[in-house]
Design an enzyme around this catalytic site. Structure first.
Site, PDB file in Angstrom:
ATOM      1  N   GLY A  39       0.832  -1.209   0.000  1.00 55.71           N
ATOM      2  CA  GLY A  39       0.000   0.000   0.000  1.00 55.71           C
ATOM      3  C   GLY A  39       0.855   1.243   0.000  1.00 55.71           C
ATOM      4  O   GLY A  39       2.068   1.182  -0.210  1.00 55.71           O
ATOM      5  N   ASN A  40       0.235   2.381   0.219  1.00 57.16           N
ATOM      6  CA  ASN A  40       0.990   3.642   0.282  1.00 57.16           C
ATOM      7  C   ASN A  40       0.388   4.542   1.351  1.00 57.16           C
ATOM      8  O   ASN A  40      -0.618   4.199   1.968  1.00 57.16           O
ATOM      9  CB  ASN A  40       1.034   4.312  -1.093  1.00 57.16           C
ATOM     10  CG  ASN A  40      -0.344   4.663  -1.599  1.00 57.16           C
ATOM     11  OD1 ASN A  40      -1.035   5.493  -1.010  1.00 57.16           O
ATOM     12  ND2 ASN A  40      -0.770   4.008  -2.671  1.00 57.16           N
ATOM     13  N   ARG A  41       1.015   5.693   1.549  1.00 60.50           N
ATOM     14  CA  ARG A  41       0.664   6.530   2.689  1.00 60.50           C
ATOM     15  C   ARG A  41      -0.495   7.497   2.437  1.00 60.50           C
ATOM     16  O   ARG A  41      -0.800   8.344   3.263  1.00 60.50           O
ATOM     17  CB  ARG A  41       1.895   7.347   3.108  1.00 60.50           C
ATOM     18  CG  ARG A  41       2.995   6.501   3.721  1.00 60.50           C
ATOM     19  CD  ARG A  41       4.352   7.174   3.573  1.00 60.50           C
ATOM     20  NE  ARG A  41       4.354   8.547   4.040  1.00 60.50           N
ATOM     21  CZ  ARG A  41       4.568   8.924   5.293  1.00 60.50           C
ATOM     22  NH1 ARG A  41       4.809   8.024   6.198  1.00 60.50           N
ATOM     23  NH2 ARG A  41       4.565  10.182   5.618  1.00 60.50           N
ATOM     24  N   SER A  42      -1.155   7.402   1.301  1.00 65.71           N
ATOM     25  CA  SER A  42      -2.218   8.370   1.012  1.00 65.71           C
ATOM     26  C   SER A  42      -3.400   8.209   1.973  1.00 65.71           C
ATOM     27  O   SER A  42      -3.901   7.110   2.187  1.00 65.71           O
ATOM     28  CB  SER A  42      -2.708   8.173  -0.431  1.00 65.71           C
ATOM     29  OG  SER A  42      -3.839   8.977  -0.641  1.00 65.71           O
TER      30      SER A  42
END
Ligand code: C5P
Length: 415
Positions: free
Chosen positions: A218-221
Site C-alpha cells: 500500500g501507500n501513505r495516502s
C-alpha cells in the site's frame, strides 16, 4: 444528472445551500424572522447565531422553531467545542442582519467575544452585513471608517435605507427590508453554486495490492485531498461520485452527500472509474494508485520459510492515461495529480510538468510530497499546469482551501 443520485433524497437534501444568519442586538432583529422564513422557503438550510444582546430582542425559542436548527450564542455551547469552526467551514454564506455599529466595529478589529464574531473571524465564505442603527451612529466617523475597512476586505456591507427610525426620527439607518435582503442572499448563493448540474467523478485514497488474503502493498495516502475536493464540489452544487480506495471512515465523512464507491486495488479502481467516466463531466484522479501489483495474490496466507523472498510485480494500468485517451463523454475534462519529490536532477515541479505532457490529461495538479509533507492533514503547496505543462496557477494553504482553488481554476476552463 446521475439517476442513482437524483433518486437519493437524503443525499440531495444535504447539498442544500447552508446560510448562517447572524442577528445582533438591534430592534430590526424581528425583521430577520421574515428573512429566515423567506430563505427557508427558497430551500436554504438556515442556522441562526444571535449575539447575547440580540436574544433580548427575539428569543432563542423563536429562532429554533423558525429555522428547525439548534441555536447557540456562546463558543462553548453546541455538540462539540469548536462550533464556530464548524459553522465557519460549513456555511456557504453568512449574513448578519441587523448588524449593529458595535458588531461592525468588532468584526473590523477581529474581536471574537461571542459565537457570531468568532464564526465571522474563522469564515472563508462570502459575508454580507446589513447595518441598522440611528443616523448619528451610521454617520459617525468611527462607523464610516469601519464600514470602509470591511468593504475593502471584501465583506459586503449593504447600504442602509432612509426612513422612520425607532427613536421617532427620520433619517438614514434603517435595515433593508427582509424581502430585499433575501433576494440579495439568494443571488449571491447562486454565484457560490457554480458547479450546479456538473457531474464529477473523483478518485481518492491509496490502492492496496494484495499479496495474500491478509497482506498487501500500500501507500501513505489518506485520501484527504480527494475528499476535500469532493466536499468543496458538493458545496458548489456538483453531483459527486467519490471512488474511495481504503479511505478511513472519519476522512470519508467529509464527503457526506457524495455517492461513495469503495474499492481496494488499482484494478477495482480502474473498473469503477471506467463506469463513472460514462456520466462524468469532470474526472479527477486524486488517488495514489500503485504502479505495480504482485503478479500473484496467494489464496492462503503466505508462510515464513526462513529464506529470502522474491515477489514478482507486474505493472498496473495507468488509469489516468487511459481515461484521458478514451473520453467517456464529449468535452469531458480529465484532471490528474502528480505527487512528486525533487532530486539532484530536477525539481518536483519539473517532474510534474514532464508528467503533464506524458499523461494526456487536460489539467495536472503538482504537489511536492515527502515523509512529512503532502500526506494527511497538513498544508500543501500546489502548482496547476495544463496538458502542455504550462503553469496555470500556484497556491499554498490548507487542503480545503486548495480544493476550492483547484475547483475555481477548473470552473474557468469548462463551458
Ligand atoms: O504516474 P503517477 O502515479 O505519478 O501519476 C499520478 C497520477 O496518475 C494521479 O492522478 C494518479 O491518480 C494517476 N494514476 C493512475 N493510474 C496509475 C498510477 C497513477 O491513474 N496506475
Amino acid at each position: 444528472m446521475n439517476s442513482a443520485l437524483a433518486g437519493n433524497t437524503a443525499e440531495r437534501a444535504h447539498s442544500k445551500p447552508r446560510v448562517v444568519l447572524g442577528v445582533t442586538g438591534g430592534i430590526a432583529a424581528y425583521k430577520s424572522c421574515t428573512l429566515l422564513r423567506l430563505l427557508s422557503k427558497a430551500g436554504v438550510d438556515v442556522h441562526v447565531i444571535p449575539t447575547p444582546s440580540a436574544l433580548e430582542m427575539v428569543g432563542k425559542t423563536t429562532w429554533e422553531a423558525l429555522s428547525g436548527n439548534p441555536v447557540y450564542t456562546r463558543v462553548t455551547e453546541g455538540a462539540d467545542s469548536v462550533t464556530h469552526i464548524r459553522y465557519a467551514q460549513e456555511a456557504d454564506l453568512i449574513i448578519v442582519a441587523p448588524a449593529t455599529a458595535n458588531t461592525l466595529a468588532k468584526v473590523r478589529w477581529g474581536l471574537a467575544d461571542n459565537l457570531l464574531t468568532s464564526t465571522l473571524l474563522a469564515a472563508t465564505c462570502p459575508v454580507i452585513m446589513a447595518p441598522a442603527m440611528h443616523t448619528e451612529m451610521w454617520l459617525d466617523e468611527a462607523t464610516v471608517d469601519n464600514v470602509a475597512a470591511l468593504r475593502e476586505r471584501g465583506i459586503e456591507i449593504i447600504d442602509v435605507a432612509t426612513g422612520a427610525l425607532t427613536s421617532g426620527d427620520i433619517g438614514a439607518g434603517r435595515m433593508l427590508e427582509p424581502e430585499e435582503l433575501a433576494d440579495i442572499v439568494l443571488e449571491r448563493l447562486k454565484a457560490t453554486r457554480d458547479f450546479e448540474g456538473v457531474r464529477i467523478a473523483i478518485s481518492a485514497g491509496g490502492t492496496h495490492e494484495a499479496l495474500d488474503p491478509v497482506r498487501f502493498i500500500g501507500n501513505r495516502s489518506s485520501g484527504r485531498f480527494g475528499v476535500e475536493i469532493a466536499r468543496a464540489a458538493l458545496r458548489r452544487g456538483a453531483d459527486v461520485c467519490l471512488v474511495a480506495a481504503n479511505v478511513s471512515a472519519d476522512v470519508l465523512a467529509g464527503a457526506h452527500g457524495a455517492q461513495i464507491r469503495r474499492v481496494e486495488s488499482a484494478l477495482d479502481m480502474q473498473a469503477a472509474m471506467r463506469e463513472e467516466a460514462g456520466s462524468a463531466d469532470i474526472i479527477i484522479m486524486a488517488a495514489a494508485v500503485a504502479d505495480y501489483r504482485p503478479s500473484q495474490a496467494g489464496e492462503t496466507k503466505r508462510k515464513k520459510t526462513g529464506e529470502s523472498l522474491q515477489i514478482e510485480l507486474v505493472e498496473n494500468p495507468d488509469i489516468l492515461a487511459e481515461l484521458a485517451a478514451h473520453r467517456g463523454r464529449e468535452g469531458q475534462m480529465v484532471v490528474g495529480f502528480a505527487a512528486e519529490t525533487g532530486d539532484e536532477k530536477a525539481s518536483a515541479l519539473d517532474y510534474g510538468i514532464a508528467k503533464a505532457k506524458s499523461k494526456g490529461a487536460d489539467v495536472l495538479i503538482v504537489n511536492e510530497v515527502g515523509a512529512t509533507t503532502g500526506f494527511g492533514d497538513v498544508d500543501t503547496a500546489i502548482t496547476i499546469v495544463n496538458g502542455e505543462g504550462k503553469i496555470l496557477s500556484q497556491a499554498e494553504g490548507s487542503k480545503s482551501r486548495m480544493a476550492q482553488h483547484i475547483l475555481s481554476v477548473l470552473r474557468e476552463r469548462i463551458n
